[in-house]
Scaffold this motif. Sequence first.
Motif, PDB file in Angstrom:
ATOM      1  N   THR A   1     -29.782  19.366  33.526  1.00 15.79           N
ATOM      2  CA  THR A   1     -31.140  19.133  34.013  1.00 15.79           C
ATOM      3  C   THR A   1     -31.191  19.614  35.452  1.00 15.79           C
ATOM      4  OG1 THR A   1     -32.911  17.470  34.220  1.00 15.79           O
ATOM      5  CG2 THR A   1     -30.689  16.801  34.875  1.00 15.79           C
ATOM      6  N   GLN A  42     -26.483  13.006  33.144  1.00 18.80           N
ATOM      7  CA  GLN A  42     -27.276  12.601  31.990  1.00 18.80           C
ATOM      8  C   GLN A  42     -28.305  11.541  32.378  1.00 18.80           C
ATOM      9  OE1 GLN A  42     -27.410  13.952  29.090  1.00 18.80           O
ATOM     10  NE2 GLN A  42     -25.628  15.306  29.218  1.00 18.80           N
ATOM     11  N   ALA A  62     -31.138  13.379  33.796  1.00 18.30           N
ATOM     12  CA  ALA A  62     -31.863  14.038  32.709  1.00 18.30           C
ATOM     13  C   ALA A  62     -32.766  13.046  31.980  1.00 18.30           C
ATOM     14  CB  ALA A  62     -30.879  14.677  31.738  1.00 18.30           C
ATOM     15  N   LYS A  63     -32.275  11.828  31.784  1.00 22.78           N
ATOM     16  CA  LYS A  63     -33.072  10.808  31.109  1.00 22.78           C
ATOM     17  C   LYS A  63     -34.315  10.462  31.930  1.00 22.78           C
ATOM     18  CE  LYS A  63     -32.695   6.194  29.071  1.00 22.78           C
ATOM     19  NZ  LYS A  63     -31.793   5.026  28.823  1.00 22.78           N
ATOM     20  N   GLN A  64     -34.137  10.374  33.256  1.00 21.16           N
ATOM     21  CA  GLN A  64     -35.289  10.108  34.117  1.00 21.16           C
ATOM     22  C   GLN A  64     -36.340  11.207  33.982  1.00 21.16           C
ATOM     23  OE1 GLN A  64     -33.941   9.611  38.173  1.00 21.16           O
ATOM     24  NE2 GLN A  64     -32.329   8.162  37.583  1.00 21.16           N
ATOM     25  N   ASN A  65     -35.891  12.450  33.903  1.00 20.03           N
ATOM     26  CA  ASN A  65     -36.817  13.585  33.845  1.00 20.03           C
ATOM     27  C   ASN A  65     -37.514  13.715  32.486  1.00 20.03           C
ATOM     28  OD1 ASN A  65     -36.318  14.285  36.485  1.00 20.03           O
ATOM     29  ND2 ASN A  65     -34.710  15.755  35.978  1.00 20.03           N
ATOM     30  N   ARG A  66     -36.947  13.088  31.451  1.00 18.05           N
ATOM     31  CA  ARG A  66     -37.576  13.144  30.133  1.00 18.05           C
ATOM     32  C   ARG A  66     -38.683  12.109  29.966  1.00 18.05           C
ATOM     33  NH1 ARG A  66     -32.131  14.128  28.264  1.00 18.05           N
ATOM     34  NH2 ARG A  66     -31.851  11.916  27.830  1.00 18.05           N
ATOM     35  N   LYS A  67     -38.745  11.165  30.891  1.00 17.57           N
ATOM     36  CA  LYS A  67     -39.743  10.101  30.774  1.00 17.57           C
ATOM     37  C   LYS A  67     -41.150  10.647  31.074  1.00 17.57           C
ATOM     38  CE  LYS A  67     -36.623   6.290  31.917  1.00 17.57           C
ATOM     39  NZ  LYS A  67     -36.307   5.195  32.875  1.00 17.57           N
TER      40      LYS A  67
END
Length: 257
Positions: A228, A249, A252-257
């Motif tokens: 990410t 990761q 990346a999880k923050q950016n998928r929200k």
Amino acid sequence: MNTLKLTLVSALVLTHLSAANVERSQVFQKLYGVSDTTGIMTTKMAAMGAYEGLREKAGNVQATIDFQAYTFTRPNYFQMHTYFTPKNNKEGKNVPHADLFMMSVDMDLETYQLLFESDVEVNKKWTGSVVYQFEATAKTNQDGRREIVISQQTTVNDEDPVVTRKGKATIEVKNSSILSVSMQKWARRSILNPIGLVKRWDKVFDDKLIVSKRVKTGLALRDEGEVTRAINVEQIYQALSTQKPADYQAVAKQNRK
């Protein structure tokens, strides 16, 4: 009242930094005389990103620059990586140097912000995360362009096997965007003449990347591939603190929200 508010905000920011970051902030203030270090330490990484453009001396051949971090490098360091695509299969054929067409500059956040996001004149030396030492100068011209010159040389013995040991990149920045990157590389050659074996530095690459566009923003976080991009200072601190895949990761999880 304003002074009190500033003090409270500064204290709040520092409580969220790790002990190592607090120490670096104090060293930053001592070395460079910046009173509001929390402002410097928490500015958005406005010039970071991936840029594409063309080589000035090679027609329509592409060149790129990106800011990137890897899970296998030491914590708190990332790279400014410049790559010039060879113009044909003959370019560099007689120069056996793996890094002929590229230059990776290791730096930490304070170095990046001093060079790219301040108006102060800079003259700084530091050791990278692998085998290179760096020296940089930076100044902002009257037209608002900031010129950053970074020199690179090896920290190991420059005897054979031959690799490219010296490099220099000149970066132009304006309005938090990179305009161009000039890059030169030198190699140590052994010349046999009547007085014996003599070694000298020969320039083996010299070209300029004219940036056409920024294609991505933020800091690329790479493991086996690009996981990410850290798009703000909090994510960058989170990713660089350990350089572990789990932290990448998490960003990346923050950016998928």
